[in-house]
Design a protein around this motif. Structure first.
Motif, PDB file in Angstrom:
ATOM      1  N   GLY A 150     -15.835  -5.360 -14.705  1.00 49.91           N
ATOM      2  CA  GLY A 150     -16.687  -6.307 -14.092  1.00 49.91           C
ATOM      3  C   GLY A 150     -17.166  -6.179 -12.886  1.00 49.91           C
ATOM      4  O   GLY A 150     -17.606  -6.995 -12.180  1.00 49.91           O
ATOM      5  N   THR A 151     -17.182  -4.997 -12.168  1.00 55.24           N
ATOM      6  CA  THR A 151     -17.787  -4.802 -11.023  1.00 55.24           C
ATOM      7  C   THR A 151     -18.881  -3.979 -10.981  1.00 55.24           C
ATOM      8  O   THR A 151     -19.240  -3.225 -11.779  1.00 55.24           O
ATOM      9  N   ALA A 152     -19.716  -3.822  -9.929  1.00 54.90           N
ATOM     10  CA  ALA A 152     -20.782  -3.166  -9.564  1.00 54.90           C
ATOM     11  C   ALA A 152     -20.637  -2.207  -8.060  1.00 54.90           C
ATOM     12  O   ALA A 152     -19.721  -2.869  -7.360  1.00 54.90           O
ATOM     13  N   ARG A 153     -21.290  -1.175  -8.196  1.00 56.66           N
ATOM     14  CA  ARG A 153     -21.293  -0.459  -7.027  1.00 56.66           C
ATOM     15  C   ARG A 153     -22.178  -1.200  -5.803  1.00 56.66           C
ATOM     16  O   ARG A 153     -22.975  -1.848  -6.024  1.00 56.66           O
ATOM     17  N   ILE A 154     -21.459  -1.150  -4.803  1.00 55.72           N
ATOM     18  CA  ILE A 154     -22.097  -1.757  -3.690  1.00 55.72           C
ATOM     19  C   ILE A 154     -23.106  -0.704  -2.923  1.00 55.72           C
ATOM     20  O   ILE A 154     -22.752   0.178  -2.822  1.00 55.72           O
ATOM     21  N   SER A 155     -24.302  -1.385  -2.560  1.00 59.30           N
ATOM     22  CA  SER A 155     -25.320  -0.530  -1.998  1.00 59.30           C
ATOM     23  C   SER A 155     -25.166   0.031  -0.671  1.00 59.30           C
ATOM     24  O   SER A 155     -24.347  -0.632   0.262  1.00 59.30           O
ATOM     25  N   GLY A 156     -25.741   1.146  -0.327  1.00 57.11           N
ATOM     26  CA  GLY A 156     -25.861   1.495   1.028  1.00 57.11           C
ATOM     27  C   GLY A 156     -26.454   0.658   1.927  1.00 57.11           C
ATOM     28  O   GLY A 156     -25.944   0.555   3.029  1.00 57.11           O
ATOM     29  N   ALA A 157     -27.347  -0.411   1.689  1.00 52.35           N
ATOM     30  CA  ALA A 157     -27.903  -1.328   2.370  1.00 52.35           C
ATOM     31  C   ALA A 157     -26.782  -2.303   3.002  1.00 52.35           C
ATOM     32  O   ALA A 157     -27.007  -2.752   4.099  1.00 52.35           O
ATOM     33  N   LEU A 158     -26.014  -2.348   2.111  1.00 54.88           N
ATOM     34  CA  LEU A 158     -25.113  -3.571   2.697  1.00 54.88           C
ATOM     35  C   LEU A 158     -24.015  -2.851   3.476  1.00 54.88           C
ATOM     36  O   LEU A 158     -23.689  -3.452   4.777  1.00 54.88           O
ATOM     37  N   TYR A 159     -23.505  -1.724   3.350  1.00 56.07           N
ATOM     38  CA  TYR A 159     -22.620  -1.028   4.072  1.00 56.07           C
ATOM     39  C   TYR A 159     -23.278  -0.919   5.449  1.00 56.07           C
ATOM     40  O   TYR A 159     -22.605  -0.684   6.441  1.00 56.07           O
ATOM     41  N   ASP A 160     -24.572  -0.672   5.509  1.00 52.92           N
ATOM     42  CA  ASP A 160     -25.200  -0.269   6.556  1.00 52.92           C
ATOM     43  C   ASP A 160     -25.371  -1.608   7.669  1.00 52.92           C
ATOM     44  O   ASP A 160     -25.408  -1.448   8.964  1.00 52.92           O
ATOM     45  N   ARG A 161     -25.066  -2.716   6.811  1.00 52.03           N
ATOM     46  CA  ARG A 161     -25.124  -3.993   7.741  1.00 52.03           C
ATOM     47  C   ARG A 161     -23.593  -4.398   8.032  1.00 52.03           C
ATOM     48  O   ARG A 161     -23.499  -5.553   8.723  1.00 52.03           O
ATOM     49  N   THR A 162     -22.784  -3.564   7.807  1.00 51.18           N
ATOM     50  CA  THR A 162     -21.322  -4.318   8.050  1.00 51.18           C
ATOM     51  C   THR A 162     -20.498  -3.144   8.382  1.00 51.18           C
ATOM     52  O   THR A 162     -20.819  -1.851   8.472  1.00 51.18           O
ATOM     53  N   CYS A 163     -19.417  -3.662   9.140  1.00 44.29           N
ATOM     54  CA  CYS A 163     -18.253  -2.584   9.421  1.00 44.29           C
ATOM     55  C   CYS A 163     -17.034  -2.653   8.214  1.00 44.29           C
ATOM     56  O   CYS A 163     -17.063  -3.898   7.894  1.00 44.29           O
ATOM     57  N   ARG A 164     -16.686  -1.562   8.246  1.00 43.81           N
ATOM     58  CA  ARG A 164     -15.670  -1.383   7.082  1.00 43.81           C
ATOM     59  C   ARG A 164     -14.091  -1.355   7.379  1.00 43.81           C
ATOM     60  O   ARG A 164     -13.983  -0.198   8.273  1.00 43.81           O
ATOM     61  N   ILE A 165     -13.472  -2.210   7.120  1.00 40.54           N
ATOM     62  CA  ILE A 165     -11.905  -1.791   7.444  1.00 40.54           C
ATOM     63  C   ILE A 165     -11.196  -1.720   6.065  1.00 40.54           C
ATOM     64  O   ILE A 165     -11.221  -2.782   5.209  1.00 40.54           O
ATOM     65  N   THR A 166     -10.447  -0.768   5.990  1.00 44.15           N
ATOM     66  CA  THR A 166      -9.832  -0.470   4.894  1.00 44.15           C
ATOM     67  C   THR A 166      -8.077  -1.063   4.941  1.00 44.15           C
ATOM     68  O   THR A 166      -7.576  -0.845   6.153  1.00 44.15           O
ATOM     69  N   MET A 167      -7.713  -1.652   4.008  1.00 43.40           N
ATOM     70  CA  MET A 167      -6.304  -2.320   4.002  1.00 43.40           C
ATOM     71  C   MET A 167      -5.398  -1.737   3.137  1.00 43.40           C
ATOM     72  O   MET A 167      -5.547  -1.987   1.739  1.00 43.40           O
ATOM     73  N   GLY A 168      -4.432  -0.852   3.189  1.00 41.59           N
ATOM     74  CA  GLY A 168      -3.483  -0.144   2.091  1.00 41.59           C
ATOM     75  C   GLY A 168      -2.328  -1.110   2.240  1.00 41.59           C
ATOM     76  O   GLY A 168      -2.429  -2.176   2.979  1.00 41.59           O
TER      77      GLY A 168
END
Length: 294
Positions: A150-168
């Motif tokens: 039930g998910t979709a791939r997030i576009s590069g356009a959205l990632y380009d407008r955000t900072c990404r923090i990974t949480m394990g």
């Protein structure tokens, strides 16, 4: 900074710095890693309004932005006072944090609305006009990149407008502390064994997905309640096994090609953590005691 979430000092500092710098943020990680708790704590310490949106296929642009009340439109026409703000406009006007859970479940057309807001700091609503973001408005989204249903791939356009923090996942000590805080009164050795067992689900050869610390919380809580109902010690072996099966069998996912039942895998992990079922005349019938001494 005060300790925001157990084992999340680093992520809390990074998130706070990103928000102060004016950035929008995507938090990525498996379920149960404290993404929502971390953001709520940061929002509270910033004294920022917090607006929550649950991402799913039903989140249309109209539900995100808002709509004109049909009954009032008939009576007054399309005037600003009959517009019902959605969560996006609520956060924009208040200069708050818009938190979008399950970002990769949001329809593409709705994501496009967010792209415009992140780029321009405002949105144009038909018949209402432009709504500009007040100081402090930020978008923070969370997603589980490991769930493909039930998910979709997030576009590069959205990632380009955000900072990404990974949480394990947190380390063993942090997860033990979480369980101790939320399930007080459990013997330290038993609690550590329970958390260790749940952590082992993430590395078992027959499981493609293990459980988060939420599984440990339910496991510990169920064990105590089952033992109380049965009139046996809190660390009763059979009560613990029953609780583990209930708490974990639905949370873990078998690897493709595995022919075992998930209950068999959970039982194997339980025996590895707590030892085999007591059978000898000198054994503690409850299976209790220090798991490390068995």
């Amino acid at each position: 900074m005060a300790r925001p979430v157990v084992g999340r000092d680093r992520e809390g500092q990074i998130l706070e710095a990103a928000l102060r710098s004016g950035a929008h943020v995507v938090l990525e990680g498996p379920p149960g890693t404290g993404k929502s708790t971390l953001l709520r704590d940061v929002a509270a310490r910033r004294a920022s309004p917090f607006v929550l949106v649950e991402g799913n296929a039903e989140l249309t642009p109209a539900r995100l932005v808002g709509h004109f009340d049909p009954a009032l439109v008939l009576a007054r026409g399309y005037t600003p006072d009959v517009f019902v703000d959605g969560p996006l406009l609520e956060a924009l006007r208040a200069g708050g944090l818009l938190y979008v859970e399950e970002l990769n479940r949001v329809p593409e057309e709705t994501l496009n609305v967010l792209l415009t807001v992140m780029s321009e700091g405002e949105i144009a609503v038909p018949r209402l006009g432009h709504v500009k973001a007040s100081d402090g408005f930020r978008l923070v989204a969370a997603m589980n990149p490991y769930d493909a249903v039930g998910t979709a791939r997030i576009s590069g356009a959205l990632y380009d407008r955000t900072c990404r923090i990974t949480m394990g996942y947190q380390d063993l000590a942090s997860e033990c502390e979480i369980v101790a805080q939320q399930r007080p009164g459990t013997p330290d050795a038993w609690r550590r064994a329970a958390v260790g067992m749940v952590r082992a689900t993430r590395e078992h050869r027959d499981l493609r997905m293990g459980s988060s610390v939420r599984g440990a919380l339910d496991f510990v809580g169920l064990t105590r309640e089952l033992a109380a109902l049965r009139g046996v010690p809190d660390d009763d072996w059979q009560s613990g096994l029953d609780a583990a099966l209930v708490a974990l069998s639905g949370r873990v996912r078998l690897d493709e090609g595995c022919n075992r039942a998930v209950e068999d895998v959970v039982t194997e992990l339980y025996v590895a953590a707590f030892g085999p079922r007591p059978t000898g005349p000198d054994d503690d019938p409850s299976g209790g005691g220090d798991p490390g001494k068995r």
